[in-house]
Design a protein around this motif. Structure first.
Motif: not given
Length: 632
Positions: A532-538, A589-594, A609-612, A617-624
């Motif tokens: 479950r992620i939160v998208v930042f400024d992309v 959103a809820l996403v699947e990551i491969q 701690e191991l669940g975060r 992308l391109g030197g910028v944090t886009i989501a967490a």
């Protein structure tokens, strides 16, 4: 050539009993994996059932398998043996477990380990039975100390009294040495209660706190903390004088305090922090390990590694006109650093409004900065009660370790100094009772034949002599020695930043980002998970197949967003839209990551701690986000 068979033209679908070594058949098929005297004892009850024709052949379930399934079965058995050694089960029982879990090795191992940890049922002994002579069965092995690890080839936890062997034919047991109501044996003091052991070990010492210093480049972080350490007497005066003379020669006299933490030549020449500097100091109630993180955007991965070890954070901002705005505006590290530490689980923050002497200790400027940061930090997720602001100057040392002396500052500020605010941080709860987990952030050669890894103990406890697993490779290793800040320890706990000397595993088989874990309760390993992620400024919306860089503790791994499962409401978490085509900025959103290879991770509900995770992308944090499901 006459002795060789034409195996290429053989039809394996035909029933043929002429050969004993057909593909998928093992020489162990007719024997127990871990033989015991039980298989050779005569069982009257079993014999009677056999004569009635209602008992199955031992390998009947295996005989019904297709050739491909036989191959998968043999492979599963081999991998289980390599991972946990021999198990005290018949081959038929082992085969049934493997088939039941659809050849999933991880689930089979978990089932076998759980079954071996269950205590054997004890039937009440008849009162008229005479106590037997004390006989200790040579086949019963005990683990010497559960807190010292487990022997993977023998899995019985150590009891206080050695149990008698059980007769499989009679269904009864020989009386134990002390048959008083068959009460369970008392556990040794402090050996089965990690929390009590933690209290005993740390009761006489100050609470340990790891604090990361963050902020925009040139905000004065290293100077601020270097001057603090000098005022606390942590730096020798001769060393400080040497730094002063050397910085004068380079025309950088204002950097003399920064050099306390920036020790490499390249850092001093460039005037910026490049790696995480470490130092230790004490307050009235805390022992604080300082982590000075780099502020330059090129070294954000190093900053993430440092912030992942921290309990609390100190954010330094530059009070100069234009400097604070540059760090706070889009693309500045003040904003990104605050966002990252909150995404990494840091909930307590102190904000040092540095260089306020350059604006004549202006209260208006201080209030302006506080108002802007309060609004932003609240949006990021910090509670207002967990954020403190303090005016100070790293160069002059004003309001660092003692109250202010400047008359312009005394007119309006009557709060605590920076050191007092650090002392007022609350120590987080240490999950010492959970299964052991340690994320590796450095590897280096030790003395002798062993090598060392360093990292933060996320959960549980670790003792010298423990047998552990290195995941995701599942290599077995033994702990030879432990250190905290170069002090030797016999046991360490969750929250400690430790150095571990390992043996029994090759150095080339261990990597930064690997996880050391409990051998009996290993960390999960997978190539796919849901988060479950939160998208930042992309700049570009996230779509299916989006390639990003995953940051998971010290692990940096290229991954793909393989599925967009649903878009969620930011406040309630309810599903607003299923299978969205893209995710824009500020979306939840809820996403699947491969991933392209297996990685060691945990559900956020099991180990925060191991669940975060963070996506860059391109030197910028886009989501967490946080891991909600592991797809095996």
């Amino acid at each position: 050539m006459a002795r060789h068979r034409d195996v290429r033209n053989m039809d394996y679908s035909d029933d043929y009993d002429g050969y004993d070594d057909v593909y998928g058949h093992s020489v162990d098929d007719d024997y127990y994996i871990s033989p015991s005297n039980r298989q050779f004892l005569y069982n009257r009850e079993l014999s009677q059932r056999s004569s009635e024709g209602d008992i199955k052949e031992e390998d009947e379930s295996e005989a019904e398998l297709a050739d491909m399934d036989r191959a998968k079965l043999a492979s599963c058995i081999d991998q289980i043996k390599q991972t946990i050694g021999n198990v005290n089960l018949s081959r038929n029982d082992l085969v049934n477990i493997i088939i039941q879990h659809n050849y999933d090795i991880q689930k089979c191992i978990n089932t076998l380990l759980e079954s071996t940890l269950q205590p054997a049922p004890v039937e009440k002994v008849n009162a008229d039975i005479e106590p037997a002579t004390k006989v200790i069965s040579s086949t019963v092995k005990t683990v010497t100390n559960i807190t010292k690890g487990f022997d993977l080839s023998r899995r019985e936890p150590k009891p206080s009294h050695t149990p008698r062997s059980q007769s499989p034919a009679s269904g009864k047991i020989t009386p134990i040495d002390n048959p008083e109501d068959n009460k369970p044996a008392k556990q040794p003091d402090n050996k089965f209660d990690p929390l009590q052991l933690y209290r005993n070990e740390r009761a006489q010492s100050k609470e340990h706190l790891y604090m990361v210093v963050i902020g925009h480049v040139d905000a004065g972080k290293s100077t601020l903390m270097g001057h603090l350490l000098c005022d606390l007497g942590q730096v020798n005066q001769k060393v400080l004088h040497k730094y002063e003379q050397e910085s004068k020669k380079l025309g950088k006299q204002s950097f003399m305090y920064a050099w306390v933490l920036d020790e490499t030549g390249e850092e001093r020449n460039r005037g910026i922090t490049m790696d995480v500097g470490r130092f230790q100091f004490e307050t009235a109630t805390k022992c604080v390990t300082l982590l000075d993180a780099p502020g330059h955007k090129d070294f954000i991965p190093n900053m993430i590694a440092g912030a992942g070890q921290a309990d609390v954070a100190l954010l330094a901002v530059d009070a100069n006109r234009g400097e604070f705005e540059a760090g706070f505006d889009y693309g500045g590290q003040t904003r990104e650093h605050a966002l990252l530490v909150r995404s990494l689980g840091v909930s307590q923050l102190a904000v040092a409004v540095n260089k306020l002497d350059t604006v004549s200790w202006s209260r208006e400027r201080f209030d302006e900065i506080v108002d802007k940061l309060k609004t932003f930090l609240k949006k990021v997720g910090f509670k207002e009660s967990d954020v403190r602001f303090v005016p100070c100057s790293g160069l002059t040392g004003q309001n660092l370790t003692a109250g202010p002396t400047e008359s312009e500052l005394l007119e309006w500020y009557h709060g605590p100094c920076l050191l007092d605010i650090i002392d007022q941080f609350r120590s987080p709860e240490r999950p010492v009772s959970k299964p052991f987990r340690l994320s590796i952030n450095d590897i280096f050669k030790g003395t002798g034949t062993s090598f060392c890894v360093s990292g933060r103990v996320e959960n549980g406890t670790l003792s010298v002599g423990d047998k552990i697993l290195v995941c995701p490779s599942r290599e077995s290793a033994v702990v030879k020695s432990l250190w905290i800040e170069e002090a030797s320890k016999s046991v360490v706990f969750a929250g400690d930043q430790v150095t571990v000397a390992l043996s029994g595993v090759e150095m080339q088989n261990v990597s930064v980002g690997n996880v050391l874990c409990d051998a009996l309760r290993p960390v999960q390993v997978a190539m796919k998970f849901r988060a479950r992620i939160v998208v930042f400024d992309v700049a570009v919306p996230i779509t299916r197949g989006y390639s990003v860089v995953l940051h998971h503790q010290s692990l940096v791994e290229p991954v793909v967003v393989s599925r967009l499962i649903s878009e969620l409401n930011k406040s309630t978490g309810e599903v607003e839209k299923k299978h969205p085509r893209f995710l824009k900025k500020q979306a939840s959103a809820l996403v699947e990551i491969q991933a392209s290879r297996p990685i060691a991770l945990e559900l956020y509900s099991e180990c925060k701690e191991l669940g975060r995770v963070m996506l860059r992308l391109g030197g910028v944090t886009i989501a967490a986000g946080v891991i909600t499901q592991i797809v095996l």
